[in-house]
Design an enzyme around this catalytic site. Structure first.
Site, PDB file in Angstrom:
ATOM      1  N   ASP A  97       2.579  -3.522   7.606  1.00 53.52           N
ATOM      2  CA  ASP A  97       3.222  -2.961   6.416  1.00 53.52           C
ATOM      3  C   ASP A  97       2.538  -1.658   6.027  1.00 53.52           C
ATOM      4  O   ASP A  97       1.355  -1.649   5.678  1.00 53.52           O
ATOM      5  CB  ASP A  97       3.141  -3.954   5.250  1.00 53.52           C
ATOM      6  CG  ASP A  97       3.813  -3.435   3.993  1.00 53.52           C
ATOM      7  OD1 ASP A  97       4.999  -3.760   3.789  1.00 53.52           O
ATOM      8  OD2 ASP A  97       3.162  -2.708   3.212  1.00 53.52           O
ATOM      9  N   HIS A 112      10.114   2.273  -2.480  1.00 53.68           N
ATOM     10  CA  HIS A 112       8.760   1.888  -2.869  1.00 53.68           C
ATOM     11  C   HIS A 112       8.646   1.554  -4.359  1.00 53.68           C
ATOM     12  O   HIS A 112       7.991   0.576  -4.736  1.00 53.68           O
ATOM     13  CB  HIS A 112       7.795   3.016  -2.505  1.00 53.68           C
ATOM     14  CG  HIS A 112       6.385   2.563  -2.312  1.00 53.68           C
ATOM     15  ND1 HIS A 112       5.487   3.232  -1.516  1.00 53.68           N
ATOM     16  CD2 HIS A 112       5.689   1.505  -2.808  1.00 53.68           C
ATOM     17  CE1 HIS A 112       4.327   2.612  -1.535  1.00 53.68           C
ATOM     18  NE2 HIS A 112       4.424   1.566  -2.320  1.00 53.68           N
ATOM     19  N   LYS A 155       8.034   2.567   3.742  1.00 53.45           N
ATOM     20  CA  LYS A 155       8.659   2.674   2.430  1.00 53.45           C
ATOM     21  C   LYS A 155       8.970   4.124   2.058  1.00 53.45           C
ATOM     22  O   LYS A 155       8.227   5.047   2.422  1.00 53.45           O
ATOM     23  CB  LYS A 155       7.734   2.076   1.357  1.00 53.45           C
ATOM     24  CG  LYS A 155       7.215   0.691   1.678  1.00 53.45           C
ATOM     25  CD  LYS A 155       6.289   0.161   0.602  1.00 53.45           C
ATOM     26  CE  LYS A 155       5.545  -1.068   1.078  1.00 53.45           C
ATOM     27  NZ  LYS A 155       4.470  -0.746   2.038  1.00 53.45           N
TER      28      LYS A 155
END
Length: 274
Positions: free
Chosen positions: A47, A108, A77
């Site tokens: 991530d 985000h 993101k």
């Protein structure tokens, strides 16, 4: 995917590994060895985010690992200043990662003062249509934010990545996510370390001969969260992966649940001004 890590079925039919590796605040110097170690240990879910400034390092570590792309789940993101240029921002992130698609692309922050999250959600659909992302979701969205975007377009976010840890359990938000079929992803899963010293958690850890970090991460898994601890220390990266050879019983889960006190350690999406 690594056999030890369970997967969660997203509302779009895709599968996501429940345990991932986070790289928030990991420097460009540290990110390559950290991700390399994580992949060697067995993590297959990474991530990152545009604003972290380390997408290129994540991509380098992935390439050096020689792991088949189909075995990996990569999330990045969209930052707040690109809400009206979502496709362009996604392509920039992919260029840095050295990938032709990500498995999950998130808005985000709603950041209503500086961005336009409703326009961003509409444009996110084009990101998927072009094959740049397999799944779409949001991060730091409240119920109001999600209700707003769902009034405009009927695509339900696959995930909502929010701050969750024992002293900030976000029960109402997690229940709302579940009611919409949205998977909760938990960031700052250890409360930036603040939760590790809670006596109730230390007691549970001692009772199962595990570290406080391990029992907190196991608590997340048993609540159904997707969770991604972060570390640049090899032994902690390995330790945080050793979660699948023990379980917490109902009493231990209740004891960890009991420390919830609304202890937010990050920014509040309602008031965040960036």
């Amino acid at each position: 995917m690594t056999e030890d890590v369970p997967t969660v079925a997203l509302n779009d039919g895709n599968l996501i590994p429940q345990l991932g590796f986070g790289v928030w605040q990991v420097s460009t110097d540290d990110v390559v060895p950290a991700v390399r170690t994580a992949l060697e240990v067995g993590y297959r879910h990474i991530d990152t985010a545009a604003v972290y400034g380390n997408e290129a390092g994540v991509g380098q570590a992935i390439r050096e690992s020689k792991i088949d792309r189909d075995e990996l789940f990569v999330t990045t993101k969209l930052w707040n200043d690109r809400h009206r240029d979502v496709v362009g921002a996604a392509k920039e992130s992919l260029g840095k990662l050295g990938l032709d698609h990500v498995d999950l692309y998130l808005i985000h922050w709603p950041s209503p003062r500086h961005g336009d999250f409703t326009a961003a959600w509409e444009q996110m659909q084009e990101v998927r249509a072009q094959g740049l992302a397999r799944s779409l979701g949001v991060s730091n969205f409240t119920q109001t934010h999600i209700d707003t975007i769902m009034q405009l377009i009927d695509t339900v976010p696959a995930v909502n990545q929010i701050e969750v840890h024992p002293t900030f359990a976000q029960r109402a938000m997690r229940a709302y996510n579940a009611s919409k079929g949205i998977t909760t992803e938990a960031y700052s899963p250890l409360g930036l370390g603040d939760d590790l010293n809670r006596p109730e958690i230390v007691e549970v850890a001692d009772s199962v001969n595990r570290t406080p970090a391990q029992v907190i991460l196991r608590w997340h898994l048993q609540h159904g969260h997707v969770v991604f601890p972060k570390s640049i220390t090899p032994h902690r990266i390995r330790e945080n992966f050793r979660l699948f050879d023990f379980e917490l019983d109902a009493d231990a889960m209740k004891q960890i649940d009991s420390v919830d006190e609304g202890n937010r350690v990050g920014n509040d999406p309602v008031t965040a001004d960036f």
